[in-house]
Design a protein around this motif. Structure first.
Motif, PDB file in Angstrom:
ATOM      1  N   GLY A   6       0.829  -1.194   0.000  1.00 46.96           N
ATOM      2  CA  GLY A   6       0.000   0.000   0.000  1.00 46.96           C
ATOM      3  C   GLY A   6       0.859   1.237   0.000  1.00 46.96           C
ATOM      4  N   TRP A   7       0.218   2.376   0.105  1.00 49.91           N
ATOM      5  CA  TRP A   7       0.953   3.634   0.170  1.00 49.91           C
ATOM      6  C   TRP A   7       0.278   4.545   1.174  1.00 49.91           C
ATOM      7  N   SER A   8       1.055   5.453   1.686  1.00 48.49           N
ATOM      8  CA  SER A   8       0.559   6.393   2.675  1.00 48.49           C
ATOM      9  C   SER A   8      -0.380   7.383   2.006  1.00 48.49           C
ATOM     10  N   LYS A   9      -1.477   7.712   2.680  1.00 49.26           N
ATOM     11  CA  LYS A   9      -2.444   8.659   2.118  1.00 49.26           C
ATOM     12  C   LYS A   9      -1.888  10.075   2.098  1.00 49.26           C
ATOM     13  N   PHE A  10      -0.968  10.370   3.008  1.00 49.36           N
ATOM     14  CA  PHE A  10      -0.435  11.715   3.112  1.00 49.36           C
ATOM     15  C   PHE A  10       0.887  11.887   2.367  1.00 49.36           C
ATOM     16  N   ASN A  11       1.521  10.801   1.976  1.00 45.76           N
ATOM     17  CA  ASN A  11       2.764  10.863   1.225  1.00 45.76           C
ATOM     18  C   ASN A  11       2.732   9.767   0.168  1.00 45.76           C
ATOM     19  N   PRO A  12       2.251  10.063  -1.042  1.00 47.20           N
ATOM     20  CA  PRO A  12       2.109   9.020  -2.062  1.00 47.20           C
ATOM     21  C   PRO A  12       3.439   8.425  -2.522  1.00 47.20           C
ATOM     22  N   ASN A  13       4.559   9.070  -2.190  1.00 45.53           N
ATOM     23  CA  ASN A  13       5.855   8.511  -2.554  1.00 45.53           C
ATOM     24  C   ASN A  13       6.284   7.386  -1.611  1.00 45.53           C
ATOM     25  N   ASP A  65      -1.618  -0.247  10.602  1.00 46.44           N
ATOM     26  CA  ASP A  65      -2.446   0.952  10.747  1.00 46.44           C
ATOM     27  C   ASP A  65      -2.086   2.075   9.789  1.00 46.44           C
ATOM     28  N   ASP A  66      -1.105   1.911   8.937  1.00 41.95           N
ATOM     29  CA  ASP A  66      -0.719   2.884   7.913  1.00 41.95           C
ATOM     30  C   ASP A  66      -0.331   4.234   8.514  1.00 41.95           C
ATOM     31  N   GLY A  67       0.159   4.246   9.745  1.00 48.11           N
ATOM     32  CA  GLY A  67       0.624   5.481  10.360  1.00 48.11           C
ATOM     33  C   GLY A  67      -0.484   6.466  10.669  1.00 48.11           C
ATOM     34  N   LYS A  68      -1.679   5.989  10.956  1.00 48.62           N
ATOM     35  CA  LYS A  68      -2.822   6.883  11.206  1.00 48.62           C
ATOM     36  C   LYS A  68      -2.599   7.751  12.435  1.00 48.62           C
ATOM     37  N   LEU A  69      -2.011   7.192  13.482  1.00 53.71           N
ATOM     38  CA  LEU A  69      -1.771   7.983  14.685  1.00 53.71           C
ATOM     39  C   LEU A  69      -0.769   9.099  14.410  1.00 53.71           C
ATOM     40  N   CYS A  70       0.295   8.769  13.696  1.00 49.42           N
ATOM     41  CA  CYS A  70       1.304   9.781  13.363  1.00 49.42           C
ATOM     42  C   CYS A  70       0.683  10.887  12.508  1.00 49.42           C
ATOM     43  N   ALA A  71      -0.140  10.509  11.545  1.00 45.28           N
ATOM     44  CA  ALA A  71      -0.779  11.497  10.687  1.00 45.28           C
ATOM     45  C   ALA A  71      -1.722  12.385  11.500  1.00 45.28           C
ATOM     46  N   PHE A  72      -2.415  11.798  12.459  1.00 40.66           N
ATOM     47  CA  PHE A  72      -3.324  12.571  13.309  1.00 40.66           C
ATOM     48  C   PHE A  72      -2.548  13.593  14.142  1.00 40.66           C
ATOM     49  N   VAL A  73      -1.451  13.160  14.744  1.00 44.31           N
ATOM     50  CA  VAL A  73      -0.634  14.060  15.570  1.00 44.31           C
ATOM     51  C   VAL A  73      -0.033  15.172  14.705  1.00 44.31           C
ATOM     52  N   MET A  74       0.481  14.817  13.539  1.00 46.59           N
ATOM     53  CA  MET A  74       1.088  15.819  12.663  1.00 46.59           C
ATOM     54  C   MET A  74       0.056  16.826  12.160  1.00 46.59           C
ATOM     55  N   SER A  75      -1.168  16.369  11.880  1.00 41.13           N
ATOM     56  CA  SER A  75      -2.196  17.318  11.447  1.00 41.13           C
ATOM     57  C   SER A  75      -2.562  18.263  12.586  1.00 41.13           C
ATOM     58  N   GLY A  76      -2.548  17.769  13.830  1.00 42.78           N
ATOM     59  CA  GLY A  76      -2.791  18.632  14.986  1.00 42.78           C
ATOM     60  C   GLY A  76      -1.733  19.711  15.107  1.00 42.78           C
ATOM     61  N   PHE A  77      -0.466  19.335  14.914  1.00 46.59           N
ATOM     62  CA  PHE A  77       0.609  20.326  14.944  1.00 46.59           C
ATOM     63  C   PHE A  77       0.443  21.335  13.808  1.00 46.59           C
ATOM     64  N   GLY A  78       0.038  20.863  12.653  1.00 46.08           N
ATOM     65  CA  GLY A  78      -0.169  21.761  11.518  1.00 46.08           C
ATOM     66  C   GLY A  78      -1.255  22.782  11.796  1.00 46.08           C
ATOM     67  N   ILE A  79      -2.333  22.340  12.408  1.00 38.71           N
ATOM     68  CA  ILE A  79      -3.424  23.267  12.756  1.00 38.71           C
ATOM     69  C   ILE A  79      -2.945  24.287  13.782  1.00 38.71           C
ATOM     70  N   LEU A  80      -2.185  23.847  14.788  1.00 39.40           N
ATOM     71  CA  LEU A  80      -1.664  24.786  15.785  1.00 39.40           C
ATOM     72  C   LEU A  80      -0.746  25.827  15.157  1.00 39.40           C
ATOM     73  N   ILE A  81       0.119  25.403  14.248  1.00 43.00           N
ATOM     74  CA  ILE A  81       1.026  26.352  13.580  1.00 43.00           C
ATOM     75  C   ILE A  81       0.227  27.331  12.739  1.00 43.00           C
ATOM     76  N   PHE A  82      -0.793  26.832  12.021  1.00 41.72           N
ATOM     77  CA  PHE A  82      -1.638  27.711  11.213  1.00 41.72           C
ATOM     78  C   PHE A  82      -2.339  28.745  12.089  1.00 41.72           C
ATOM     79  N   LEU A  83      -2.889  28.315  13.212  1.00 44.22           N
ATOM     80  CA  LEU A  83      -3.565  29.247  14.114  1.00 44.22           C
ATOM     81  C   LEU A  83      -2.599  30.276  14.697  1.00 44.22           C
ATOM     82  N   PHE A  84      -1.376  29.857  14.998  1.00 46.22           N
ATOM     83  CA  PHE A  84      -0.367  30.775  15.525  1.00 46.22           C
ATOM     84  C   PHE A  84      -0.027  31.836  14.498  1.00 46.22           C
TER      85      PHE A  84
END
Length: 91
Positions: A6-13, A65-84
């Motif tokens: 398979g491939w990662s949904k957030f990084n197709p490479n 699990d295809d790194g779902k937890l890591c993707a969830f945590v990274m998206s949370g950090f992305g939202i925090l940076i965007f809000l900042f």
């Protein structure tokens, strides 16, 4: 054996492959003729214990699990940076 790729949904490479092994537990022993009944009985008890142990061994087949937890945590950090950044631009 089953192989899944398979491939990662957030990084197709990023591609990954994982293997799933399944089977039936087996106890393999050599059959021998003995003259002493006590030795034969002890061997049978040992064999019965080995079979019971093999059948009682849990076999798990966990899904990847295809790194779902890591993707969830990274998206949370992305939202925090965007809000900042957005809060600093509105000042």
């Amino acid at each position: 054996m089953e192989r899944k790729t398979g491939w990662s949904k957030f990084n197709p490479n990023h591609r990954y492959t994982y293997h799933i092994f399944s089977g039936i537990p087996a106890v393999i022993r050599r059959k021998e003729a003995v003259a002493d009944k006590a030795v034969a009985d002890a061997s049978k008890i040992t064999l019965d214990a080995a079979v019971k142990s093999a059948l009682g061994t849990p076999i798990s087949n966990k899904e990847h699990d295809d790194g779902k937890l890591c993707a969830f945590v990274m998206s949370g950090f992305g939202i925090l940076i965007f809000l900042f950044i957005a809060s600093n631009m509105l000042r």
